[in-house]
Design an enzyme around this catalytic site. Sequence first.
Site, PDB file in Angstrom:
ATOM      1  N   GLY A 225     -73.701 -31.454 -12.967  1.00 24.21           N
ATOM      2  CA  GLY A 225     -72.789 -32.320 -12.227  1.00 24.21           C
ATOM      3  C   GLY A 225     -72.223 -31.687 -10.972  1.00 24.21           C
TER       4      GLY A 225
ATOM      5  N   ILE B 288     -72.011 -23.243 -21.713  1.00 25.42           N
ATOM      6  CA  ILE B 288     -73.159 -22.348 -21.873  1.00 25.42           C
ATOM      7  C   ILE B 288     -72.792 -21.120 -22.699  1.00 25.42           C
ATOM      8  CG2 ILE B 288     -74.348 -23.085 -19.783  1.00 25.42           C
ATOM      9  CD1 ILE B 288     -73.150 -20.651 -18.372  1.00 25.42           C
TER      10      ILE B 288
ATOM     11  N   LYS C 293     -73.298 -12.998  -2.471  1.00 26.23           N
ATOM     12  CA  LYS C 293     -72.111 -12.196  -2.787  1.00 26.23           C
ATOM     13  C   LYS C 293     -72.389 -11.186  -3.887  1.00 26.23           C
ATOM     14  CE  LYS C 293     -68.794 -15.691  -1.259  1.00 26.23           C
ATOM     15  NZ  LYS C 293     -69.816 -16.484  -0.553  1.00 26.23           N
TER      16      LYS C 293
ATOM     17  N   VAL D  88     -73.829 -22.658   0.781  1.00 29.40           N
ATOM     18  CA  VAL D  88     -74.473 -23.969   0.789  1.00 29.40           C
ATOM     19  C   VAL D  88     -73.559 -24.963   1.499  1.00 29.40           C
ATOM     20  CG1 VAL D  88     -75.409 -25.833  -0.613  1.00 29.40           C
ATOM     21  CG2 VAL D  88     -75.707 -23.456  -1.334  1.00 29.40           C
TER      22      VAL D  88
ATOM     23  N   SER E  93     -71.272 -28.128  -0.087  1.00 27.46           N
ATOM     24  CA  SER E  93     -71.002 -28.061  -1.519  1.00 27.46           C
ATOM     25  C   SER E  93     -69.495 -28.072  -1.755  1.00 27.46           C
ATOM     26  CB  SER E  93     -71.628 -26.803  -2.124  1.00 27.46           C
ATOM     27  OG  SER E  93     -71.054 -25.642  -1.548  1.00 27.46           O
ATOM     28  N   SER E  94     -69.096 -28.457  -2.961  1.00 31.55           N
ATOM     29  CA  SER E  94     -67.669 -28.593  -3.260  1.00 31.55           C
ATOM     30  C   SER E  94     -66.957 -27.259  -3.065  1.00 31.55           C
ATOM     31  CB  SER E  94     -67.484 -29.070  -4.704  1.00 31.55           C
ATOM     32  OG  SER E  94     -68.021 -28.130  -5.605  1.00 31.55           O
TER      33      SER E  94
ATOM     34  N   VAL F 236     -66.627 -24.201   2.983  1.00 24.59           N
ATOM     35  CA  VAL F 236     -65.802 -24.175   4.179  1.00 24.59           C
ATOM     36  C   VAL F 236     -65.846 -25.492   4.962  1.00 24.59           C
ATOM     37  CG1 VAL F 236     -67.606 -23.169   5.636  1.00 24.59           C
ATOM     38  CG2 VAL F 236     -65.211 -22.778   6.203  1.00 24.59           C
TER      39      VAL F 236
ATOM     40  N   ARG G 223     -58.807 -13.442   2.318  1.00 23.80           N
ATOM     41  CA  ARG G 223     -58.296 -13.725   0.986  1.00 23.80           C
ATOM     42  C   ARG G 223     -58.719 -12.607   0.036  1.00 23.80           C
ATOM     43  NH1 ARG G 223     -60.908 -19.495   0.091  1.00 23.80           N
ATOM     44  NH2 ARG G 223     -62.674 -18.256   0.837  1.00 23.80           N
TER      45      ARG G 223
ATOM     46  N   GLU H  51     -62.488 -11.154  -0.418  1.00 20.43           N
ATOM     47  CA  GLU H  51     -63.365 -11.694   0.625  1.00 20.43           C
ATOM     48  C   GLU H  51     -63.863 -10.594   1.547  1.00 20.43           C
ATOM     49  OE1 GLU H  51     -63.450 -15.823   3.067  1.00 20.43           O
ATOM     50  OE2 GLU H  51     -61.587 -14.702   3.140  1.00 20.43           O
TER      51      GLU H  51
END
Length: 641
Positions: A291, A345, A412, A451, A454-455, A458, A549, A552
């Site tokens: 989802g 999972i 990352k 990506v 994506s939710s 940025v 942040r 980061e």
Amino acid sequence: MLKTIISLTRWQKAIILFAVDVALVPLADAVTLLLLGVWPNVLLSRMWDHWPLVLATMAVAGALSVLSGLNRLRLKEYQGDAISRSLLMAVLIGAFYAALGQFLDMDMRIAFHVVFALVYFAGFFTARRVLVSVLSSVYRRSRHFPRVAIYGAGRTGMTLARELKKADDLLVYAFFDDNATLAGMNVNGLPIYPGVRAAQVRDQFKLNRVILAMPSVSVDKQTFISERLARLGLDVQTLPAFTQVHGGEALMSKLMPAGPAKLLHRDPLSDTMHAGCTAYEGANVLITGAGGSIGLELCRQVMACRPARLVLFELSEFALYRADQEMRVMAETLGTEIVPVLGSITDAIHVSQVMKAHDIGIVLHAAAYKHVPLVEMNPRVGMANNVIGTAVLARAAAVAGVRRFVLISSDKAVRPGNLMGASKRMAELIVQDLAARSPGTIYSIVRFGNVMGSSGSVIPRFQQQIARGGPVTLTDLRVTRYFMTIEEASRLVLLAGSFAAGGEVYVLDMGKPVRIADLARRMIESAGYTVRDERNPNGDIEIQVVGLRPGEKLYEELMVRKGAQATAHKKIIRVREDHLSEADTESCLRDLRVAIEHGSDAEVIAVTARMVPEYTPQSLPETAMQCRIVEARRALGKAAQ
């Protein structure tokens, strides 16, 4: 003839409509006589009896056509108020005809004048409609005029349709909308079709452009729609999510190419990345995190390969419901069985039961906590899901005899500066270990850059800030990131899963990294605004630097070791990374489970530092970093005792 009609000026068109309005008077006179019982063989003689009336009424009709502006009105705008004006014009013409006939003492019944006015209005209305149909047919045959449909029949779509109808250089033919209750309805004289019929509507109206007018729809949903339409050969434009419906030129000025890929400033790779569908056709595929932004796009891409069964594994009930509904629509024409599974999972029993019950052949593992600050503040939960969950899933795949297992990782994970990146590197180490000792299952890893769309990424955050009028917040002017579209990311997963031999890490050649400051500036300008800074103090939106942040990094990398290898696809690179021994992997996993059960974040961090030696926390004051490491080592020592 087509060129002649299309090249007519506004003045020439007004002259033609003026002539039509005048010519309708004798035509209406003849039709009225026929309707009132005059035989055709005496029609001309009866009309000749009152030719002065006809000539005078023709002059009045011409004058009223000019005064009312109906001869200057665009044909496609003939509706509503314009129809009312033409009805009033017919009544006035009929009244003039009657008054002049009375003045000239002509013996004409009142019924004649009433019927004459009605016939004139009917002729006026019919003439406009016929001319619209003729011109639409002409424009449909011409390649010079875009033929447009609007995706979204809501308030924004209706406002855009009204505005586009005023344009001389395009024609709007229809709406698309996925709301089933609107199918078959008409809005502003335009039919509404469901989005799944886009191909048929394209052929019916010879469409070549679609405008997305759905500012409230998520970016990933708009990206899916725009990609689907683009595959049909349609030029897709959109109104950005922060567009306010003002009407007029303000709305038209916001139109821009659809999808976040336009911000990459490089050629999209999706056109050259033909997914190897052979590996997925007829297979039973399980996608975790189905989802999420990437998981859902993976589902769409896999569905295009016609799998026998697609199992959607998702922790969020609402996200699973949305994914299930969308996949069932696609499955109607493909014959794929859709199985929604709600669960975590980390639940080993549930995961094993699902794999065995549905005879899973391929696993695409996209379930993970990915937001750096949130995982940084919740180490136990983040590591449990991203690391332990991957171990549970990957081991269950080996036991169940799954043929292929693909882990979706992140850039990352390379020399991680935060716990999220470290968790992804630990997940990679687990998969690499299993790849070395599980000959029955082919394990591979795919590393993504950021990506787009994506939710939580940025771009949606910048969009929201621009929608509020700013400021757009930037962590550091030096920050750069690699970017790829959701479609590119998903196709990379499918390709890697199709030709992996086992244990490889695949990365996409995404070109040069993008400066986030440049991205913010481009987004502001693409929205039609200007950046407010020292050079332009009167600009619209300011860019503010707020500092890095927790966790980061300024720069991201795609690989640790040098010597990347080419693959069967020129844009995909294969990397061989070092990994732990089986004993070290088992030891670290055991210690991580113990730390999680103890409820100690410090122990979790200590195990992470041992399993991923290159893990270096970023964006923390030096004293805080030292205290954190010391605390973690003490916790690890106590656990060992």
